[in-house]
Design a protein around this motif. Structure first.
Motif, mmCIF file in Angstrom:
data_model
loop_
_atom_site.group_PDB
_atom_site.id
_atom_site.type_symbol
_atom_site.label_atom_id
_atom_site.label_comp_id
_atom_site.label_asym_id
_atom_site.label_seq_id
_atom_site.Cartn_x
_atom_site.Cartn_y
_atom_site.Cartn_z
ATOM 1 N N GLY A 178 7.261 -7.271 -3.840
ATOM 2 C CA GLY A 178 6.684 -6.528 -3.204
ATOM 3 C C GLY A 178 6.815 -4.830 -3.528
ATOM 4 O O GLY A 178 6.130 -4.041 -2.820
ATOM 5 N N TYR A 179 7.811 -4.789 -4.196
ATOM 6 C CA TYR A 179 7.856 -3.355 -4.592
ATOM 7 C C TYR A 179 6.972 -2.522 -5.768
ATOM 8 O O TYR A 179 6.515 -3.344 -6.373
ATOM 9 N N THR A 180 6.725 -1.441 -5.215
ATOM 10 C CA THR A 180 5.837 -0.617 -6.149
ATOM 11 C C THR A 180 6.866 0.278 -6.984
ATOM 12 O O THR A 180 8.204 0.091 -6.914
ATOM 13 N N THR A 181 6.233 0.937 -7.840
ATOM 14 C CA THR A 181 7.204 1.801 -9.011
ATOM 15 C C THR A 181 8.222 2.739 -8.082
ATOM 16 O O THR A 181 9.176 3.307 -8.350
ATOM 17 N N TRP A 182 7.555 3.468 -6.589
ATOM 18 C CA TRP A 182 7.923 4.166 -5.999
ATOM 19 C C TRP A 182 9.409 3.515 -5.304
ATOM 20 O O TRP A 182 10.317 4.231 -5.435
ATOM 21 N N HIS A 183 9.237 2.461 -4.939
ATOM 22 C CA HIS A 183 10.359 1.422 -4.630
ATOM 23 C C HIS A 183 11.550 1.188 -5.553
ATOM 24 O O HIS A 183 12.661 1.608 -5.386
#
Length: 240
Positions: free
Chosen positions: A19-24
């Motif tokens: 569920g991570y995006t590159t932001w995370h």
């Protein structure tokens, strides 16, 4: 690495999070993974950033709470449903006054909290992808590259693969994935980074995939073998 090349000095840490995006991932790398003092990181990420691009444009861009995160995903919060506020001051006061549960309390439990933003209009994915270019994907990847270089950590960039034989990989989604892969390719060239175009060599066919997005165990082993071969052939991993 150990079985095929005898590199007993290699330790691999799976730092990927569902569920991570590159932001995370950028935040996770800077504030957590650097504590492990890695020599090399492998970047392989795209899908959740594509999901974020399907949002209402008012939720995707500009000075808002989300800035490229997918508003359709829920936030896990100790707040009761419907009372969550984006104001840090408000949350601080309500917790201190005992109006809401303290997230630091071990007995506290979390609930799903949905974030609303924009005018509520929904868009077809193809239209949303066109309205929401992958500016955050590129920005976050550039920042990840910069932090890795400053901290002396090598970085291998990989394009994202999907099962091109699966009809569930619809044309508009393919175009979005290919668009983000093009960013990976361009940044690898711009910063002269190790790079593998896994999207072009990934296996096809349901036998190696859970769905059109995720390789199964055997497919993941083939992916690992491709990375290992590249790292050894390029001399990125020392022999001992």
């Amino acid at each position: 690495m150990r079985e095929d090349y005898g590199l007993t000095n290699v330790e691999v840490i799976n730092a990927g999070v569902q569920g991570y995006t590159t932001w995370h991932t950028l935040s996770n790398f800077e504030f957590r993974m650097l504590e492990l003092d890695p020599d090399l990181i492998i970047f392989y990420q795209s899908v959740i950033d594509i999901s974020g691009r399907a949002a209402n444009p008012d939720c995707y861009r500009g000075a808002n709470l989300l800035r490229g995160l997918d508003p359709r995903n829920v936030m896990v919060s100790t707040y009761n449903q419907g009372t969550f506020s984006i104001s840090t001051l408000y949350r601080f006061l309500t917790i201190k006054l005992g109006l809401e549960r303290d997230p630091a309390d071990p007995s506290s439990s979390a609930s799903e909290t949905y974030i609303t933003c924009g005018d509520g209009q929904t868009y077809a994915d193809a239209e949303a992808y066109a309205l929401n270019p992958p500016v955050y994907y590129e920005r976050n990847l550039r920042s990840l590259i910069g932090i890795a270089q400053i901290q002396g950590v090598d970085l291998l960039l990989s394009t994202w693969a999907y099962d091109r034989a699966d009809p569930n990989a619809v044309p508009e989604w393919r175009a979005a994935a290919d668009e983000q892969n093009a960013i990976v390719t361009r940044l690898a060239d711009q910063y002269d980074l190790p790079y593998i175009d896994f999207a072009t060599v990934a296996p096809e066919g349901i036998a190696l995939w859970v769905d059109h997005l995720h390789l199964n165990g055997e497919g993941s082993r083939l992916q690992a073998e491709a990375y290992a071969a590249y790292l050894v052939e390029q001399g990125i991993i020392p022999a001992s």
